[in-house]
Write a protein that holds these residues in place. Structure first.
Motif, PDB file in Angstrom:
ATOM      1  N   ASN A   1     146.095  35.864   9.969  1.00  0.00           N
ATOM      2  CA  ASN A   1     146.961  35.386  11.048  1.00  0.00           C
ATOM      3  C   ASN A   1     147.133  33.871  10.991  1.00  0.00           C
ATOM      4  O   ASN A   1     148.216  33.355  11.264  1.00  0.00           O
ATOM      5  CB  ASN A   1     146.414  35.809  12.415  1.00  0.00           C
ATOM      6  CG  ASN A   1     146.794  37.231  12.749  1.00  0.00           C
ATOM      7  OD1 ASN A   1     147.745  37.783  12.207  1.00  0.00           O
ATOM      8  ND2 ASN A   1     146.046  37.839  13.648  1.00  0.00           N
ATOM      9  N   ALA A   2     146.050  33.165  10.638  1.00  0.00           N
ATOM     10  CA  ALA A   2     146.150  31.706  10.510  1.00  0.00           C
ATOM     11  C   ALA A   2     147.109  31.340   9.379  1.00  0.00           C
ATOM     12  O   ALA A   2     147.931  30.442   9.528  1.00  0.00           O
ATOM     13  CB  ALA A   2     144.770  31.111  10.247  1.00  0.00           C
ATOM     14  N   PHE A   3     147.033  32.069   8.262  1.00  0.00           N
ATOM     15  CA  PHE A   3     147.931  31.819   7.135  1.00  0.00           C
ATOM     16  C   PHE A   3     149.385  31.976   7.582  1.00  0.00           C
ATOM     17  O   PHE A   3     150.234  31.157   7.269  1.00  0.00           O
ATOM     18  CB  PHE A   3     147.625  32.774   5.976  1.00  0.00           C
ATOM     19  CG  PHE A   3     148.602  32.667   4.838  1.00  0.00           C
ATOM     20  CD1 PHE A   3     148.443  31.689   3.874  1.00  0.00           C
ATOM     21  CD2 PHE A   3     149.682  33.523   4.738  1.00  0.00           C
ATOM     22  CE1 PHE A   3     149.346  31.568   2.817  1.00  0.00           C
ATOM     23  CE2 PHE A   3     150.594  33.419   3.697  1.00  0.00           C
ATOM     24  CZ  PHE A   3     150.416  32.430   2.735  1.00  0.00           C
TER      25      PHE A   3
ATOM     26  N   LYS B   1     154.669  26.565   6.031  1.00  0.00           N
ATOM     27  CA  LYS B   1     154.556  26.583   4.566  1.00  0.00           C
ATOM     28  C   LYS B   1     154.153  25.229   4.002  1.00  0.00           C
ATOM     29  O   LYS B   1     153.406  25.151   3.033  1.00  0.00           O
ATOM     30  CB  LYS B   1     155.864  27.055   3.948  1.00  0.00           C
ATOM     31  CG  LYS B   1     156.123  28.517   4.161  1.00  0.00           C
ATOM     32  CD  LYS B   1     157.407  28.960   3.512  1.00  0.00           C
ATOM     33  CE  LYS B   1     157.629  30.440   3.823  1.00  0.00           C
ATOM     34  NZ  LYS B   1     158.912  30.910   3.311  1.00  0.00           N
ATOM     35  N   GLY B   2     154.616  24.167   4.599  1.00  0.00           N
ATOM     36  CA  GLY B   2     154.277  22.830   4.121  1.00  0.00           C
ATOM     37  C   GLY B   2     152.802  22.484   4.261  1.00  0.00           C
ATOM     38  O   GLY B   2     152.283  21.663   3.521  1.00  0.00           O
ATOM     39  N   PHE B   3     152.120  23.101   5.214  1.00  0.00           N
ATOM     40  CA  PHE B   3     150.707  22.806   5.456  1.00  0.00           C
ATOM     41  C   PHE B   3     149.771  23.782   4.752  1.00  0.00           C
ATOM     42  O   PHE B   3     148.576  23.538   4.666  1.00  0.00           O
ATOM     43  CB  PHE B   3     150.405  22.824   6.963  1.00  0.00           C
ATOM     44  CG  PHE B   3     151.020  21.682   7.703  1.00  0.00           C
ATOM     45  CD1 PHE B   3     150.433  20.427   7.675  1.00  0.00           C
ATOM     46  CD2 PHE B   3     152.195  21.866   8.421  1.00  0.00           C
ATOM     47  CE1 PHE B   3     151.005  19.367   8.363  1.00  0.00           C
ATOM     48  CE2 PHE B   3     152.762  20.805   9.114  1.00  0.00           C
ATOM     49  CZ  PHE B   3     152.172  19.552   9.078  1.00  0.00           C
ATOM     50  N   ARG B   4     150.296  24.902   4.271  1.00  0.00           N
ATOM     51  CA  ARG B   4     149.429  25.939   3.693  1.00  0.00           C
ATOM     52  C   ARG B   4     148.586  25.427   2.533  1.00  0.00           C
ATOM     53  O   ARG B   4     147.431  25.818   2.402  1.00  0.00           O
ATOM     54  CB  ARG B   4     150.262  27.143   3.249  1.00  0.00           C
ATOM     55  CG  ARG B   4     150.698  27.984   4.421  1.00  0.00           C
ATOM     56  CD  ARG B   4     151.463  29.204   3.977  1.00  0.00           C
ATOM     57  NE  ARG B   4     151.930  29.935   5.155  1.00  0.00           N
ATOM     58  CZ  ARG B   4     152.919  30.795   5.128  1.00  0.00           C
ATOM     59  NH1 ARG B   4     153.553  31.067   3.992  1.00  0.00           N
ATOM     60  NH2 ARG B   4     153.288  31.410   6.229  1.00  0.00           N
ATOM     61  N   LYS B   5     149.148  24.552   1.698  1.00  0.00           N
ATOM     62  CA  LYS B   5     148.384  24.094   0.531  1.00  0.00           C
ATOM     63  C   LYS B   5     147.181  23.246   0.936  1.00  0.00           C
ATOM     64  O   LYS B   5     146.249  23.089   0.167  1.00  0.00           O
ATOM     65  CB  LYS B   5     149.280  23.350  -0.449  1.00  0.00           C
ATOM     66  CG  LYS B   5     149.908  22.094   0.076  1.00  0.00           C
ATOM     67  CD  LYS B   5     150.840  21.476  -0.950  1.00  0.00           C
ATOM     68  CE  LYS B   5     151.572  20.304  -0.311  1.00  0.00           C
ATOM     69  NZ  LYS B   5     152.658  19.845  -1.132  1.00  0.00           N
TER      70      LYS B   5
ATOM     71  N   THR C   1     146.621  28.605  -3.828  1.00  0.00           N
ATOM     72  CA  THR C   1     147.954  29.128  -4.119  1.00  0.00           C
ATOM     73  C   THR C   1     148.112  30.627  -3.894  1.00  0.00           C
ATOM     74  O   THR C   1     149.055  31.071  -3.257  1.00  0.00           O
ATOM     75  CB  THR C   1     148.341  28.795  -5.584  1.00  0.00           C
ATOM     76  OG1 THR C   1     148.130  27.408  -5.788  1.00  0.00           O
ATOM     77  CG2 THR C   1     149.791  29.122  -5.843  1.00  0.00           C
ATOM     78  N   GLU C   2     147.210  31.445  -4.405  1.00  0.00           N
ATOM     79  CA  GLU C   2     147.329  32.905  -4.298  1.00  0.00           C
ATOM     80  C   GLU C   2     146.716  33.469  -3.019  1.00  0.00           C
ATOM     81  O   GLU C   2     146.832  34.666  -2.751  1.00  0.00           O
ATOM     82  CB  GLU C   2     146.686  33.580  -5.518  1.00  0.00           C
ATOM     83  CG  GLU C   2     147.301  33.158  -6.844  1.00  0.00           C
ATOM     84  CD  GLU C   2     148.776  33.502  -6.936  1.00  0.00           C
ATOM     85  OE1 GLU C   2     149.157  34.628  -6.540  1.00  0.00           O
ATOM     86  OE2 GLU C   2     149.560  32.637  -7.387  1.00  0.00           O
TER      87      GLU C   2
END
Length: 193
Positions: A64-66, A71-75, A80-81
């Motif tokens: 849920n956090a993902f 998208k800009g903060f996910r990295k 990556t996977e």
């Protein structure tokens, strides 16, 4: 079933938990209670001592956090996977941690309204049993590893405030006293026994 979450200054939150026998009759209900209680409180992790049981069991939902993170903060929070997990950890044991550390803010359902920046390893290796009592040895990274380490701390009697310095704890004295007495506004039931 939704259970009240034990808050600051409850004895169960500062004691080391026991491994739970796989044949213990309460295990299936404990797992359901952890999921129901965590979701009701809109949390991302919850351990058995937080609902008053002294067992080395917790649930994690970094999926849920993902999805909630842009998208800009996910990295910053995920490899990556990695798209997060929803998993139960029964009798987990930390096997390895990476030397790469990173800081991020953490909160805790047992310490409502407190947020603290904590430095933790980016990558961990952990041994655990899942809900089907299958043994796994797996690596986790980023935010998922952080959530696992936070809940693992709970099973060892370590709270978020243990990551704070003496002066910060003194500064938070009145806030901690309010939490201890149940004088906090939360959307979930709490226990101050």
């Amino acid at each position: 079933m939704i259970q009240p979450i034990y808050v600051y200054d409850q004895q169960i939150l500062v004691q080391k938990c026991l491994d739970i026998p796989h044949d213990l009759p309460i295990l299936p209900n404990l797992i359901l209670d952890l999921w129901d209680t965590m979701r009701n409180a809109q949390g991302c992790g919850l351990s058995a001592p937080q609902i008053g049981l002294p067992y080395n069991v917790f649930v994690i939902d970094s999926q849920n956090a993902f999805q909630a993170i842009g998208k800009g903060f996910r990295k910053r929070y995920f490899d990556t996977e990695d798209k997060g997990i929803q998993e139960i950890f029964i009798n987990p044991q930390l096997l390895e941690v990476s030397s790469k550390m990173w800081k991020a803010e953490e909160g805790c359902l047992s310490l409502p309204s407190l947020i603290k920046e904590v430095s933790r390893p980016w990558l961990i290796k952990i041994s655990y049993y899942n809900e089907q009592l299958e043994h796994h040895v797996q690596e986790f990274s980023g935010l998922t590893a952080r959530m696992i380490l936070h809940e693992l701390d709970h099973t060892k009697g370590i709270l978020l405030i243990n990551h704070m310095g003496v002066f910060t704890k003194k500064y938070l004295y009145f806030k901690l006293k309010s939490i201890k007495k149940g004088r906090v506004k939360v959307s979930y039931p709490i226990s101050t026994r």
